[in-house]
Design an enzyme around this catalytic site. Sequence first.
Site, PDB file in Angstrom:
ATOM      1  N   ASP A 125       0.808  -1.224   0.000  1.00 16.52           N
ATOM      2  CA  ASP A 125       0.000   0.000   0.000  1.00 16.52           C
ATOM      3  C   ASP A 125       0.840   1.273   0.000  1.00 16.52           C
ATOM      4  O   ASP A 125       0.509   2.244  -0.670  1.00 16.52           O
ATOM      5  CB  ASP A 125      -0.937  -0.020   1.213  1.00 16.52           C
ATOM      6  CG  ASP A 125      -1.919  -1.190   1.138  1.00 16.52           C
ATOM      7  OD1 ASP A 125      -2.495  -1.397   0.056  1.00 16.52           O
ATOM      8  OD2 ASP A 125      -2.066  -1.899   2.142  1.00 16.52           O
ATOM      9  N   HIS A 155      -7.379  -3.539  -1.873  1.00 12.37           N
ATOM     10  CA  HIS A 155      -7.582  -2.856  -0.590  1.00 12.37           C
ATOM     11  C   HIS A 155      -7.822  -1.386  -0.942  1.00 12.37           C
ATOM     12  O   HIS A 155      -7.174  -0.851  -1.845  1.00 12.37           O
ATOM     13  CB  HIS A 155      -6.328  -3.036   0.281  1.00 12.37           C
ATOM     14  CG  HIS A 155      -6.373  -2.362   1.618  1.00 12.37           C
ATOM     15  ND1 HIS A 155      -7.542  -2.188   2.336  1.00 12.37           N
ATOM     16  CD2 HIS A 155      -5.391  -1.817   2.375  1.00 12.37           C
ATOM     17  CE1 HIS A 155      -7.246  -1.571   3.483  1.00 12.37           C
ATOM     18  NE2 HIS A 155      -5.957  -1.332   3.521  1.00 12.37           N
TER      19      HIS A 155
END
Length: 350
Positions: free
Chosen positions: A84, A109
């Site tokens: 991320d 995500h």
Amino acid sequence: MAATIWYEKDADLSVLEGKKVAILGYGSQGHAHALNLRDSGVDVVVGLRPTSKSVEFAKEQGLEVKSVPEAVAEADIVMILLPDQYQAAVYKKDVEPNLKPGAALAFAHGFNIHYGYIKPTEDHPVFMVAPKGPGHIVRREYAAGRGVPVVVAVEQDPRGDGWAITLAYAKALGALRAGAIKTTFTEETETDLFGEQDVLMGGINHLCDLGFDVLTEAGYQPEIAYFEVFHELKMLVDLANEGGLNKARWSCSDTAQYGDYTSTVITDETKKRMQYQLKRIQDGSFAKEFMDDQAAGAPKFKKLQEEFSHPHLETVGPKLRAMFSWNNGPAKDQDEAESFNGKIARTQVQ
Ligand code: NAD
Ligand code: MG
């Protein structure tokens, strides 16, 4: 309100016919998405840094591998499966400038979209297919003819085909064999972070180590303390996974149950702390703190990793785990083997 759940019959794989899907990254999720989609007949290209060790793994599996800019340039769907904290930089430098007009962007995500670190222009569909399990299980289950459930969301839908693409992708991943639950980027991101911080890791991990401290400081043997506050957790979690908290409780003695019901450890104050953590997730301050630190080379993160790298429990952990014969051989689980030892090729999982 009951959740919307989609299954195999709700998606049409032909939506992906003639489309190229670029999978960026070949880690836990990346290898599973690339292999499952390929085996479902989808035209897949893996985008990696040319120096990445995964280039060889992916090629050995018969996948086409290109640099990230090259893979993006030919893709109709770009699934970003990088850690991320690096996604935004890769997006700016290698994805955005090479993206075909109208190409869809996908995530596993919601973090970067939800907190605005990645801001795709309006002409790009943006969707999420987030497996509720690590990538190695996503691959293993697919190969066994089953699937890991996913949560799915569409954030931008400029042409109106966003859901058809999302569900086709989820089907190709094998996930609709199990089911896809409709969510939003906001809900997935905020609840995912909350789970990690307040229960699954930030809750349980600290609770176990603290329990160990309390027993050993009171003069009990550390070996005994380890078994009582840590080792047995797995059995309870397994029972809870099979049959919920009721089954976990049912399988314990009446004495244990009575102690559970009357325990004063988790208090109203704990709930307030959870609500405080949730507020920091919702207002973006947790994300900002994490991302600012990462941008600075992660000094705080690295310091914390070091600080927490010697849990008190681990003073006796290795010795006690070795008493269980089935813990001794090669790791039972690919995830464990690979993330802990970093030695076994991710792609060996079939
Ligand atoms: P990972 O760390 O296992 O793999 C990341 C991959 O990205 C590796 O192949 C790495 O070589 C590559 N990479 C790193 N930096 C790069 C760069 N600058 N350019 C190109 N490639 C680069 O990550 P993961 O756990 O698979 O997570 C990927 C996404 O999936 C994340 O958004 C994560 O939140 C999500 N997700 C993970 C899980 C899980 O259980 N692991 C579950 C659901 C969703
Ligand atoms: Mg998570």
